[in-house]
Design a protein around this motif. Structure first.
Motif, PDB file in Angstrom:
ATOM      1  N   ASN A  25       0.832  -1.200   0.000  1.00 34.33           N
ATOM      2  CA  ASN A  25       0.000   0.000   0.000  1.00 34.33           C
ATOM      3  C   ASN A  25       0.866   1.250   0.000  1.00 34.33           C
ATOM      4  O   ASN A  25       1.975   1.255   0.488  1.00 34.33           O
ATOM      5  CB  ASN A  25      -0.904   0.019   1.241  1.00 34.33           C
ATOM      6  N   PHE A  43      10.562   5.076   9.397  1.00 36.64           N
ATOM      7  CA  PHE A  43      10.354   5.011   7.954  1.00 36.64           C
ATOM      8  C   PHE A  43      11.175   6.103   7.299  1.00 36.64           C
ATOM      9  O   PHE A  43      10.890   7.281   7.452  1.00 36.64           O
ATOM     10  CB  PHE A  43       8.868   5.167   7.628  1.00 36.64           C
ATOM     11  N   CYS A  52       0.325   3.582  11.786  1.00 35.76           N
ATOM     12  CA  CYS A  52       1.583   2.865  11.572  1.00 35.76           C
ATOM     13  C   CYS A  52       1.296   1.570  10.818  1.00 35.76           C
ATOM     14  O   CYS A  52       0.439   0.791  11.238  1.00 35.76           O
ATOM     15  CB  CYS A  52       2.235   2.566  12.921  1.00 35.76           C
ATOM     16  N   PRO A  53       1.997   1.319   9.717  1.00 39.37           N
ATOM     17  CA  PRO A  53       1.764   0.073   8.976  1.00 39.37           C
ATOM     18  C   PRO A  53       2.252  -1.168   9.723  1.00 39.37           C
ATOM     19  O   PRO A  53       1.908  -2.276   9.373  1.00 39.37           O
ATOM     20  CB  PRO A  53       2.536   0.269   7.673  1.00 39.37           C
ATOM     21  N   LEU A  62       1.927   4.465   1.572  1.00 41.66           N
ATOM     22  CA  LEU A  62       1.906   4.850   2.980  1.00 41.66           C
ATOM     23  C   LEU A  62       1.416   6.289   3.124  1.00 41.66           C
ATOM     24  O   LEU A  62       2.067   7.217   2.668  1.00 41.66           O
ATOM     25  CB  LEU A  62       3.299   4.702   3.582  1.00 41.66           C
ATOM     26  N   ASP A  63       0.258   6.455   3.764  1.00 40.50           N
ATOM     27  CA  ASP A  63      -0.238   7.800   4.039  1.00 40.50           C
ATOM     28  C   ASP A  63       0.010   8.193   5.489  1.00 40.50           C
ATOM     29  O   ASP A  63      -0.208   9.322   5.881  1.00 40.50           O
ATOM     30  CB  ASP A  63      -1.715   7.921   3.704  1.00 40.50           C
ATOM     31  N   PHE A  64       0.460   7.246   6.299  1.00 40.81           N
ATOM     32  CA  PHE A  64       0.831   7.446   7.695  1.00 40.81           C
ATOM     33  C   PHE A  64      -0.312   7.988   8.545  1.00 40.81           C
ATOM     34  O   PHE A  64      -0.099   8.733   9.483  1.00 40.81           O
ATOM     35  CB  PHE A  64       2.085   8.314   7.828  1.00 40.81           C
TER      36      PHE A  64
END
Length: 128
Positions: free
Chosen positions: A32, A104, A39-40, A34-36
């Motif tokens: 995906n 990140f 947390c992924p 990452l739009d933050f």
């Protein structure tokens, strides 16, 4: 190339090399964008932006300036503080999670993320 610092194994791995998380075996974790918003890794909604700058280098630069003060009448501190500031401005931002401490790097950092908040960090420290 985006990178992730794993808090479990302490290795830096690029998102392109990460097929799935070794802990939860989630194959879609790194697919995906990452739009933050969370947390992924752990799902926490509390993330912050920080400079990907080695703080020890900044401290050493200022310490050298402070040690030279008696011979330079304070000019060394001013000059090296300016050099430290210029280095700090050139360094990219990274994203870190308060909860799992995942970092990140080399990602697009949303403007909505705020800098480190000591109060928020204390809340997570008291939980563990």
């Amino acid at each position: 190339m985006s990178q992730l610092d794993c808090e479990v194994c302490k290795k830096t791995q690029s998102f392109s090399n990460a097929v799935q998380c070794g802990e939860c075996n989630n194959p879609a974790l790194f697919e995906n964008i990452l739009d933050f918003k969370e947390c992924p890794i752990c799902g926490s909604k509390h993330l912050y932006r920080k400079k990907d700058f080695n703080q020890a280098i900044g401290c050493i630069i200022i310490l050298i300036g402070a040690l030279l003060v008696p011979w330079t009448y304070g000019l060394s501190l001013l000059i090296l503080s300016f050099i430290d500031y210029l280095l700090y401005r050139r360094i990219k931002d990274s994203v870190e999670c308060y909860k799992c401490k995942s970092e990140f790097k080399d990602v697009v950092v949303p403007e909505s993320l705020k800098p480190f908040d000591h109060h928020m960090a204390e809340q997570y420290e008291s939980q563990y």
